[in-house]
Design a protein around this motif. Structure first.
Motif, PDB file in Angstrom:
ATOM      1  N   LEU A 103      94.310  42.179  10.470  1.00 28.48           N
ATOM      2  CA  LEU A 103      92.894  42.527  10.258  1.00 28.48           C
ATOM      3  C   LEU A 103      92.603  43.934  10.770  1.00 28.48           C
ATOM      4  O   LEU A 103      91.850  44.684  10.140  1.00 28.48           O
ATOM      5  CB  LEU A 103      91.997  41.518  10.970  1.00 28.48           C
ATOM      6  N   TRP A 116      88.994  45.036   9.202  1.00 28.82           N
ATOM      7  CA  TRP A 116      88.011  43.950   9.285  1.00 28.82           C
ATOM      8  C   TRP A 116      87.641  43.664  10.736  1.00 28.82           C
ATOM      9  O   TRP A 116      88.476  43.334  11.555  1.00 28.82           O
ATOM     10  CB  TRP A 116      88.552  42.674   8.636  1.00 28.82           C
ATOM     11  N   PRO A 169      93.163  35.520   7.053  1.00 27.11           N
ATOM     12  CA  PRO A 169      92.962  36.541   6.008  1.00 27.11           C
ATOM     13  C   PRO A 169      92.008  36.106   4.914  1.00 27.11           C
ATOM     14  O   PRO A 169      91.432  36.953   4.221  1.00 27.11           O
ATOM     15  CB  PRO A 169      94.375  36.756   5.452  1.00 27.11           C
ATOM     16  N   ALA A 211      88.147  36.378   6.650  1.00 28.25           N
ATOM     17  CA  ALA A 211      87.746  37.655   7.246  1.00 28.25           C
ATOM     18  C   ALA A 211      86.893  38.505   6.306  1.00 28.25           C
ATOM     19  O   ALA A 211      85.852  39.031   6.722  1.00 28.25           O
ATOM     20  CB  ALA A 211      88.982  38.428   7.701  1.00 28.25           C
ATOM     21  N   ARG A 270      83.710  45.599   7.321  1.00 25.42           N
ATOM     22  CA  ARG A 270      84.900  46.448   7.313  1.00 25.42           C
ATOM     23  C   ARG A 270      84.574  47.806   7.907  1.00 25.42           C
ATOM     24  O   ARG A 270      83.599  48.452   7.511  1.00 25.42           O
ATOM     25  CB  ARG A 270      85.434  46.614   5.894  1.00 25.42           C
TER      26      ARG A 270
END
Length: 529
Positions: A136, A141, A384, A387, A393
């Motif tokens: 991430l 993220w 994943p 997220a 982001r």
């Protein structure tokens, strides 16, 4: 030993790749391979080899915790205040307490045995959480609020706390040493503080040995020396249980970033390579150690206990951990997939109560096995998946995470005398970074013979480089920029084509247009380069 290792490497890798092709986390395939190779199926991994699994798992956890430390960001952690520290205490503690109560009702355990089960299940899996959080971070993220860093730190601290309490409970239930409870706060403080101190000392030693004294010459040597010293630190903690060896290893990586960022970046790449092998042994041995025959009639009640522990205990813990923080409700909800996976700790300690003859030990082992089978693949998939839906982001900090994507170099060539020079420079750069080369030629007039010459040059100069040749029609600068963006090129290499007048001695019109418009680094080479 050699035959089982051969099967682990080949089938473990194959199982992981097959799982990826099916859009399933690779660890699921590796665990299934371990179950097939283990004592309960084909017995390729016999009990004598399986007995060494704990040592392989210890090496693998050392590698993943070093990766975690090398990926931490002190600035983001400091922004979170006490969130990371609270994540290290409340979720695991609340889950352990809720599971203890549930076990007393469903399994008729006494309080101490129920809490023993709570400690086994309450520990979090670094083997699942660390790769997920680092992934991430590499994608951005949750990085603006330091969410992956908080989860990484909290998971490491919670495992220290849980393992300490578990050790005390084993003594209480097995030997009746109730007085050990009085020393628990002091032991927790000592384990954490001395662990961080040992990590700082080891980081100083590594900087002195690898940078100031230059005792090594290659990245491989740097990585092996670091891994050897980190493993020695864990073994020392086993013999002298005054500090947390795993926390010390994670602290080493963290302090290396602050002491010598270039060395930390190099080691991050080296430990990424080590993890490629270590994860095979970790998850294959994990699958082989799961005792399916102990599940029996326990799986129904076991699933209920796991659900209660996560949806009630951990939810309360997550709420207390993020209370008063700047996390919104989506980011708090993300802790459900991010902070719940069980695997390595459960495999390591789940069978100890049964081995010590503690009443209810068979049920503890069964629930531990069930937690691995359910939460490890679920967590690896959920991190994943959720997220992008629950986190915002932000900008990726390349100094705190490894960038693992395949590098691509775009070599834009014409069918003139400069083409071999451009191709040679592209090959030189590609060999340094193991990059792929795209050889781009923009066609403006029909030209058969020169294109054949270009193909011959590529076969000769790029023989050991993964490359492709592309021909497109259009305006030269526009097509070069379009292909660069489409394939996310890391660099553009072009020749210095002339234009009339004195500027041709400095830069050509095509080169100038690309330099003015490209957000990708551009390297201009001349025929004499």
């Amino acid at each position: 030993m050699l035959e089982p290792i051969c099967w682990i490497l080949l089938l473990g890798f194959g199982g992981g790749q097959l799982a990826r092709l099916l859009n399933i986390p690779a660890l699921v395939g590796m665990v299934i391979v371990g179950m097939i190779l283990g004592p309960q199926a084909t017995q390729v991994i016999d009990p004598a080899v399986l007995a060494l699994g704990a040592d392989f798992q210890k090496i693998a956890v050392m590698v993943i915790l070093m990766k975690a430390g090398l990926g931490l960001d002190w600035e983001k952690l400091s922004q979170q205040g006490t969130v990371a520290l609270r994540l290290g205490f409340f979720p695991a503690a609340c889950e352990a307490l809720v599971i203890a109560v549930a076990a007393m009702v469903l399994f008729q355990f006494d309080w101490a045995t129920g809490l023993l089960l709570g400690c086994v299940i309450g520990a979090e899996s670094p083997a699942v959480i660390v790769p997920g959080m680092l992934r991430l971070k590499s994608l951005g993220w949750g990085v603006s609020k330091g969410i992956p860093d908080a989860v990484l730190t909290g998971s490491a601290l919670s495992d220290v706390l849980i393992l300490l309490v578990f050790g005390l409970l084993i003594n209480v239930v097995g030997e009746g040493a109730a007085q050990a409870w009085y020393w628990l706060p002091l032991q927790v403080l000592m384990q954490i503080s001395l662990g961080l101190l040992c990590g700082w000392v080891l980081a100083q030693v590594l900087v002195w040995v690898l940078v100031r004294q230059s005792w090594t010459q290659t990245l491989t040597q740097d990585t092996l020396v670091t891994a050897g010293l980190a493993l020695a630190l864990i073994l020392l903690a086993d013999q002298l249980p005054l500090f947390s060896g795993y926390l010390a290893v994670m602290g080493t990586g963290f302090f290396l970033i602050e002491l010598d960022a270039p060395l930390a970046r190099r080691l991050r790449s080296g430990f990424d390579s080590l993890w490629t092998v270590a994860e095979l042994f970790l998850f294959v041995f994990l699958g082989a150690s799961i005792q399916l025959n102990v599940l029996g009639d326990t799986w129904g009640l076991g699933l209920g206990i796991l659900a209660i522990g996560t949806l009630v205990g951990r939810m309360i813990g997550w709420l207390l951990s993020t209370w008063g923080s700047n996390w919104n409700w989506k980011e708090r909800l993300f802790l459900l997939p991010a902070n719940s996976a069980k695997a390595t700790v459960q495999a390591a300690i789940g069978g100890l109560p049964l081995a010590m003859g503690i009443p209810g030990g068979d049920k503890i082992l069964a629930v531990a096995a069930l937690s691995i089978l359910v939460t490890a693949p679920l967590g690896a998939w959920a991190i994943p998946t959720f997220a992008p839906q629950l986190l915002s982001r932000g900008e990726v900090d390349p100094t705190k995470t490894a960038m693992t994507r395949q590098l691509t170099i775009l070599a834009a060539v014409d069918t003139d005398a400069q083409a071999p020079t451009i191709l040679k420079k592209a090959a030189e750069l590609a060999r340094r970074s193991d990059a792929e080369v795209i050889v781009l030629h923009v066609i403006q007039t029909p030209e058969t013979k020169p294109l054949e010459t270009l193909h011959t040059q590529c076969q000769s100069l790029l023989a050991d480089i993964r490359h492709r040749i592309m021909t497109v029609e259009g305006t030269v600068p526009a097509e070069i920029l379009r292909i660069s963006q489409e394939f996310q090129a890391s660099e553009i290499i072009i020749g210095r084509h002339g234009q009339t007048g004195w500027p041709s001695k400095l830069i050509g019109s095509v080169s100038q247009a690309i330099l003015e418009s490209s957000s990708t680094p551009v390297l201009i080479v001349s025929e004499t380069a």
